[in-house]
Each structure stands twice: as C-alpha cells, then as structure tokens.
Write a protein that holds these residues in place. Sequence first.
Motif, PDB file in Angstrom:
ATOM      1  N   LEU A  55       0.837  -1.203   0.000  1.00  0.00           N
ATOM      2  CA  LEU A  55       0.000   0.000   0.000  1.00  0.00           C
ATOM      3  C   LEU A  55       0.866   1.246   0.000  1.00  0.00           C
ATOM      4  CD1 LEU A  55      -2.783  -0.771   2.620  1.00  0.00           C
ATOM      5  CD2 LEU A  55      -3.026  -0.596   0.148  1.00  0.00           C
ATOM      6  N   LEU A  56       0.534   2.158  -0.896  1.00  0.00           N
ATOM      7  CA  LEU A  56       1.152   3.477  -0.856  1.00  0.00           C
ATOM      8  C   LEU A  56       0.327   4.387   0.039  1.00  0.00           C
ATOM      9  CD1 LEU A  56       2.046   3.804  -4.638  1.00  0.00           C
ATOM     10  CD2 LEU A  56       3.540   3.125  -2.751  1.00  0.00           C
ATOM     11  N   GLU A  57      -1.010   4.275  -0.101  1.00  0.00           N
ATOM     12  CA  GLU A  57      -1.950   5.032   0.721  1.00  0.00           C
ATOM     13  C   GLU A  57      -3.244   4.240   0.819  1.00  0.00           C
ATOM     14  OE1 GLU A  57      -2.483   9.387   0.084  1.00  0.00           O
ATOM     15  OE2 GLU A  57      -1.267   8.985  -1.701  1.00  0.00           O
ATOM     16  N   GLU A  89       1.458   3.904  10.392  1.00  0.00           N
ATOM     17  CA  GLU A  89       0.477   4.962  10.123  1.00  0.00           C
ATOM     18  C   GLU A  89      -0.825   4.382   9.566  1.00  0.00           C
ATOM     19  OE1 GLU A  89       0.063   8.628   6.990  1.00  0.00           O
ATOM     20  OE2 GLU A  89       2.024   8.317   7.915  1.00  0.00           O
ATOM     21  N   GLN A  90      -0.725   3.445   8.638  1.00  0.00           N
ATOM     22  CA  GLN A  90      -1.911   2.824   8.055  1.00  0.00           C
ATOM     23  C   GLN A  90      -2.668   2.002   9.096  1.00  0.00           C
ATOM     24  OE1 GLN A  90       0.268   0.772   5.037  1.00  0.00           O
ATOM     25  NE2 GLN A  90       0.045   2.417   3.530  1.00  0.00           N
ATOM     26  N   ARG A  91      -1.943   1.277   9.925  1.00  0.00           N
ATOM     27  CA  ARG A  91      -2.571   0.489  10.990  1.00  0.00           C
ATOM     28  C   ARG A  91      -3.295   1.414  11.969  1.00  0.00           C
ATOM     29  NH1 ARG A  91      -2.495  -4.500  12.889  1.00  0.00           N
ATOM     30  NH2 ARG A  91      -0.956  -5.200  11.403  1.00  0.00           N
ATOM     31  N   ALA A  92      -2.677   2.525  12.317  1.00  0.00           N
ATOM     32  CA  ALA A  92      -3.303   3.481  13.240  1.00  0.00           C
ATOM     33  C   ALA A  92      -4.591   4.044  12.650  1.00  0.00           C
ATOM     34  CB  ALA A  92      -2.321   4.603  13.572  1.00  0.00           C
ATOM     35  N   LEU A  93      -4.598   4.332  11.340  1.00  0.00           N
ATOM     36  CA  LEU A  93      -5.804   4.835  10.691  1.00  0.00           C
ATOM     37  C   LEU A  93      -6.945   3.844  10.862  1.00  0.00           C
ATOM     38  CD1 LEU A  93      -7.473   6.696   8.776  1.00  0.00           C
ATOM     39  CD2 LEU A  93      -6.531   5.333   6.893  1.00  0.00           C
ATOM     40  N   VAL A  97     -10.366   4.641  13.178  1.00  0.00           N
ATOM     41  CA  VAL A  97     -11.710   4.778  12.617  1.00  0.00           C
ATOM     42  C   VAL A  97     -12.612   3.627  13.044  1.00  0.00           C
ATOM     43  CG1 VAL A  97     -10.979   6.187  10.663  1.00  0.00           C
ATOM     44  CG2 VAL A  97     -11.118   3.704  10.389  1.00  0.00           C
ATOM     45  N   GLY A  98     -12.082   2.709  13.862  1.00  0.00           N
ATOM     46  CA  GLY A  98     -12.903   1.664  14.446  1.00  0.00           C
ATOM     47  C   GLY A  98     -13.080   0.423  13.602  1.00  0.00           C
ATOM     48  N   PHE A  99     -12.229   0.193  12.617  1.00  0.00           N
ATOM     49  CA  PHE A  99     -12.376  -0.968  11.748  1.00  0.00           C
ATOM     50  C   PHE A  99     -11.403  -2.091  12.074  1.00  0.00           C
ATOM     51  CE2 PHE A  99     -14.092   2.093   8.420  1.00  0.00           C
ATOM     52  CZ  PHE A  99     -15.410   1.745   8.673  1.00  0.00           C
ATOM     53  N   SER A 100     -10.639  -1.966  13.144  1.00  0.00           N
ATOM     54  CA  SER A 100      -9.617  -2.979  13.416  1.00  0.00           C
ATOM     55  C   SER A 100     -10.232  -4.356  13.663  1.00  0.00           C
ATOM     56  CB  SER A 100      -8.738  -2.568  14.580  1.00  0.00           C
ATOM     57  OG  SER A 100      -9.509  -2.397  15.754  1.00  0.00           O
ATOM     58  N   THR A 101     -11.372  -4.420  14.330  1.00  0.00           N
ATOM     59  CA  THR A 101     -12.007  -5.717  14.593  1.00  0.00           C
ATOM     60  C   THR A 101     -12.569  -6.318  13.314  1.00  0.00           C
ATOM     61  OG1 THR A 101     -12.552  -5.040  16.834  1.00  0.00           O
ATOM     62  CG2 THR A 101     -13.788  -6.895  15.932  1.00  0.00           C
ATOM     63  N   LEU A 103     -11.683  -5.869  10.335  1.00  0.00           N
ATOM     64  CA  LEU A 103     -10.638  -6.176   9.373  1.00  0.00           C
ATOM     65  C   LEU A 103      -9.552  -7.076   9.964  1.00  0.00           C
ATOM     66  CD1 LEU A 103     -10.369  -2.643   7.763  1.00  0.00           C
ATOM     67  CD2 LEU A 103     -11.507  -4.666   6.828  1.00  0.00           C
ATOM     68  N   PHE A 104      -9.849  -7.699  11.103  1.00  0.00           N
ATOM     69  CA  PHE A 104      -8.962  -8.695  11.726  1.00  0.00           C
ATOM     70  C   PHE A 104      -7.570  -8.154  11.993  1.00  0.00           C
ATOM     71  CE2 PHE A 104     -12.071 -10.886   9.061  1.00  0.00           C
ATOM     72  CZ  PHE A 104     -12.712 -11.620  10.021  1.00  0.00           C
ATOM     73  N   LEU A 105      -7.506  -6.951  12.538  1.00  0.00           N
ATOM     74  CA  LEU A 105      -6.194  -6.379  12.858  1.00  0.00           C
ATOM     75  C   LEU A 105      -5.797  -6.632  14.302  1.00  0.00           C
ATOM     76  CD1 LEU A 105      -6.423  -2.953  11.031  1.00  0.00           C
ATOM     77  CD2 LEU A 105      -5.229  -5.001  10.306  1.00  0.00           C
ATOM     78  N   ASN A 106      -6.716  -7.155  15.112  1.00  0.00           N
ATOM     79  CA  ASN A 106      -6.415  -7.389  16.537  1.00  0.00           C
ATOM     80  C   ASN A 106      -5.800  -8.748  16.748  1.00  0.00           C
ATOM     81  OD1 ASN A 106      -7.456  -4.936  17.141  1.00  0.00           O
ATOM     82  ND2 ASN A 106      -9.479  -5.700  17.589  1.00  0.00           N
TER      83      ASN A 106
END
Length: 106
Positions: A55-57, A89-93, A97-101, A103-106
């Motif tokens: 990912l670039l952005e 930075e991308q992970r923090a975004l 915004v509340g999508f970590s759960t 999108l399986f980031l936890n």
Amino acid sequence: MDKIYFKKSFDEQGLITQLDIGGTLVLENSGQLKKELVEILDFVGEKLNINIQNLLEIDISCIQLLLGFIRYLVDHHVEYQLGWSLNDEQRALLENVGFSTELFLN
C-alpha cells in the motif's frame, strides 16, 4: 495519482482463489477498486485469500469498499482469509476509525 494493484489467482476450474490488492487505495481510485471487486463476484470460489499489500496510501472510502466486499462474501457463504501488510500509520488509521475488529487487525 498512482493506481491500484489488483492481481487474481485462479484454480483449475477458473475460479478466483487469491486476490492481491495494493497501491493507492484512496477516494480518487475508489471507482476503479469498486469496478474490479464487482467484476469478480461471479468468479469467486468457495474459499478466497485476500492480501492487502504494498500500500502506498489507504483511506476510508476504500476501506468501506473492502468491508462491503467482505460482507458480500459472508452473505454468500464464501470462506475467506484476509491478510494485511501495513505500516504503523496505516494500521493506526484503521484502528482509529474503528475498523480494526472487522478487518482482523487485533
């Protein structure tokens, strides 16, 4: 603006088994991402590996498209695995915004 990277891998029956997405996933490219995702809906097998990489952005518009695609897979009983390769930075975004759960980031 750079474009998105969208690579499909197929099985013997010609169904898509892996999807690699990367590049610049922002509002300006969201129409292209939506078009690519919609075009493959009828060609997805029973299992799909989705890799978000290089990912670039990324911004909220493309995150919402990816969530919509995932919901479609769930509604149509497609087993999927979602992999992310994100910088801090991308992970923090995604977390902020509340999508970590979702999108399986936890």
